[in-house]
Design a protein around this motif. Sequence first.
Motif, PDB file in Angstrom:
ATOM      1  N   UNK A 134      57.238  -2.204 -81.766  1.00  0.00           N
ATOM      2  CA  UNK A 134      56.266  -1.790 -80.761  1.00  0.00           C
ATOM      3  C   UNK A 134      56.371  -2.719 -79.547  1.00  0.00           C
ATOM      4  N   UNK A 135      55.868  -2.255 -78.415  1.00  0.00           N
ATOM      5  CA  UNK A 135      55.904  -3.061 -77.193  1.00  0.00           C
ATOM      6  C   UNK A 135      54.757  -2.645 -76.296  1.00  0.00           C
ATOM      7  N   UNK A 136      54.491  -3.447 -75.303  1.00  0.00           N
ATOM      8  CA  UNK A 136      53.545  -3.017 -74.280  1.00  0.00           C
ATOM      9  C   UNK A 136      54.176  -3.130 -72.896  1.00  0.00           C
ATOM     10  N   UNK A 137      53.603  -2.407 -71.966  1.00  0.00           N
ATOM     11  CA  UNK A 137      54.033  -2.447 -70.573  1.00  0.00           C
ATOM     12  C   UNK A 137      53.014  -3.247 -69.783  1.00  0.00           C
ATOM     13  N   UNK A 143      49.594  -8.487 -63.937  1.00  0.00           N
ATOM     14  CA  UNK A 143      49.612  -9.067 -65.270  1.00  0.00           C
ATOM     15  C   UNK A 143      48.801  -8.280 -66.288  1.00  0.00           C
ATOM     16  N   UNK A 144      48.258  -7.120 -65.894  1.00  0.00           N
ATOM     17  CA  UNK A 144      47.436  -6.320 -66.798  1.00  0.00           C
ATOM     18  C   UNK A 144      48.294  -5.393 -67.650  1.00  0.00           C
ATOM     19  N   UNK A 145      47.822  -5.180 -68.877  1.00  0.00           N
ATOM     20  CA  UNK A 145      48.522  -4.267 -69.774  1.00  0.00           C
ATOM     21  C   UNK A 145      48.290  -2.829 -69.329  1.00  0.00           C
ATOM     22  N   UNK A 146      49.379  -2.063 -69.199  1.00  0.00           N
ATOM     23  CA  UNK A 146      49.292  -0.651 -68.821  1.00  0.00           C
ATOM     24  C   UNK A 146      49.187   0.227 -70.052  1.00  0.00           C
ATOM     25  N   UNK A 147      50.009  -0.049 -71.054  1.00  0.00           N
ATOM     26  CA  UNK A 147      50.013   0.780 -72.259  1.00  0.00           C
ATOM     27  C   UNK A 147      50.672   0.024 -73.402  1.00  0.00           C
ATOM     28  N   UNK A 219      57.205  -7.650 -74.175  1.00  0.00           N
ATOM     29  CA  UNK A 219      56.331  -7.212 -73.084  1.00  0.00           C
ATOM     30  C   UNK A 219      57.218  -6.826 -71.900  1.00  0.00           C
ATOM     31  N   UNK A 220      57.218  -5.528 -71.594  1.00  0.00           N
ATOM     32  CA  UNK A 220      58.094  -4.997 -70.545  1.00  0.00           C
ATOM     33  C   UNK A 220      57.373  -5.033 -69.200  1.00  0.00           C
ATOM     34  N   UNK A 221      58.004  -5.674 -68.206  1.00  0.00           N
ATOM     35  CA  UNK A 221      57.397  -5.819 -66.899  1.00  0.00           C
ATOM     36  C   UNK A 221      57.705  -4.603 -66.018  1.00  0.00           C
ATOM     37  N   UNK A 222      56.659  -3.965 -65.497  1.00  0.00           N
ATOM     38  CA  UNK A 222      56.795  -2.712 -64.765  1.00  0.00           C
ATOM     39  C   UNK A 222      56.547  -2.921 -63.271  1.00  0.00           C
ATOM     40  N   UNK A 223      57.465  -2.387 -62.460  1.00  0.00           N
ATOM     41  CA  UNK A 223      57.238  -2.293 -61.018  1.00  0.00           C
ATOM     42  C   UNK A 223      56.559  -0.945 -60.783  1.00  0.00           C
ATOM     43  N   UNK A 224      55.286  -0.904 -60.731  1.00  0.00           N
ATOM     44  CA  UNK A 224      54.579   0.376 -60.720  1.00  0.00           C
ATOM     45  C   UNK A 224      54.817   1.185 -59.445  1.00  0.00           C
ATOM     46  N   UNK A 225      55.210   0.540 -58.374  1.00  0.00           N
ATOM     47  CA  UNK A 225      55.360   1.252 -57.112  1.00  0.00           C
ATOM     48  C   UNK A 225      56.745   1.858 -56.926  1.00  0.00           C
ATOM     49  N   UNK A 226      57.641   1.672 -57.905  1.00  0.00           N
ATOM     50  CA  UNK A 226      59.006   2.144 -57.672  1.00  0.00           C
ATOM     51  C   UNK A 226      59.551   3.070 -58.746  1.00  0.00           C
ATOM     52  N   UNK A 227      59.074   2.950 -59.952  1.00  0.00           N
ATOM     53  CA  UNK A 227      59.692   3.684 -61.059  1.00  0.00           C
ATOM     54  C   UNK A 227      59.547   5.193 -60.893  1.00  0.00           C
ATOM     55  N   UNK A 228      58.370   5.650 -60.495  1.00  0.00           N
ATOM     56  CA  UNK A 228      58.123   7.077 -60.407  1.00  0.00           C
ATOM     57  C   UNK A 228      58.519   7.644 -59.052  1.00  0.00           C
ATOM     58  N   UNK A 229      57.942   7.089 -57.997  1.00  0.00           N
ATOM     59  CA  UNK A 229      58.014   7.748 -56.699  1.00  0.00           C
ATOM     60  C   UNK A 229      59.376   7.672 -56.036  1.00  0.00           C
ATOM     61  N   UNK A 230      60.243   6.751 -56.469  1.00  0.00           N
ATOM     62  CA  UNK A 230      61.529   6.590 -55.797  1.00  0.00           C
ATOM     63  C   UNK A 230      62.708   7.137 -56.598  1.00  0.00           C
ATOM     64  N   UNK A 231      62.439   7.910 -57.640  1.00  0.00           N
ATOM     65  CA  UNK A 231      63.529   8.484 -58.414  1.00  0.00           C
ATOM     66  C   UNK A 231      64.252   9.539 -57.573  1.00  0.00           C
ATOM     67  N   UNK A 232      65.544   9.356 -57.375  1.00  0.00           N
ATOM     68  CA  UNK A 232      66.309  10.288 -56.550  1.00  0.00           C
ATOM     69  C   UNK A 232      66.606  11.569 -57.320  1.00  0.00           C
ATOM     70  N   UNK A 233      66.620  12.687 -56.598  1.00  0.00           N
ATOM     71  CA  UNK A 233      66.854  13.975 -57.251  1.00  0.00           C
ATOM     72  C   UNK A 233      68.243  14.028 -57.881  1.00  0.00           C
TER      73      UNK A 233
END
Length: 348
Positions: A134-137, A143-147, A219-233
Amino acid sequence: MDRLVIIMEITNYAVTVVITAYNLEKYINSCFNGLVSQDMQDFDVLFVNDASTDKTMEMVSRWKERFKSRLHILDLDNNTGMPALARNAALDSGLIDGEYVLFIDGDDLIENNMLSKLYNTALQGEKADVCICAFDRIDKATGKRISTDMKGFPSEYFITGNDDMLAFINTSPWNKLWKYDVIKELRYPSFKVGEEVSFNFRGYMAANKIRFVDDVLIHYMVHRDSVISNTEEKTIWDFAEDLKQLEREVSEKYKNVVQLIIFIHIGLSMATRACENDKVDFDDYLRRISLYFDEFIWFKGNKLLSFMNLSRRGLKGICIWLAFLMYKCRLVGKVIRVGYKLSKRMRF
């Protein structure tokens, strides 16, 4: 002659930890501190520097004094542009000595019993081909846990291809301890999103047994501003074509689960990313998804996409079934927009 002596003295470690990094001077010391603190030290480290331009290499060179011959450094001349190719460089290097191998990113934080817990669990009874924890994001900015993910799985699973288990195992590389012999001939496809899906599945097809650890060990460190919105088609469709090829390659017993994986990742996960990217014509994207699913005749007769099967997965499974139903009813735009909101919580 001296060179021959050195080669003969190389130790076969229990685990090789592969770390890939690009410009991680703020985080790399924490990553290595996590390794120094492990309660099991029967491992070596292969560090892949993906042509960093900051002080990452300077910091890793200092750790060489601490790890000595247990730290191998692969310093790439040119940036690969994607983690997949950096991991491939490690697989091509001939520097993986461990019976098992773990891939982590240079900004991940690991618990001090991660290696011992995964390795000892893998060795219980007949050895497992892969051991998954198991892991968390963690939101890197706050520094807050997302999931928290991968809890509640069975302690042991024999791979048959007859059920949906492989579709619900998270696809990330960094919580999986692989037996090296199982994956040493595999390579990651060269695109930025979803590259681990077909790699893992091909690994599972070469494997027999998976064991699960219910503890959060990384504990996986997430860049929340880039993973979703910048995915290229383009990378989404590269991923879709790779999964289509996987479905063609697998034997009949695996086709249903691969098709379920295709629907989850292309129909839900990648579609929500396209929905959030202002550079993507979302209506055109939805048209292309329909044409793509037409090639699978909309998964006709796939029992794993039935309500009876998916409802056993609880709320997540029911949401997948509802999304599939909405797709078939051509209410796709609404379901994707709702799906995006759900995906923040459920992480398809």
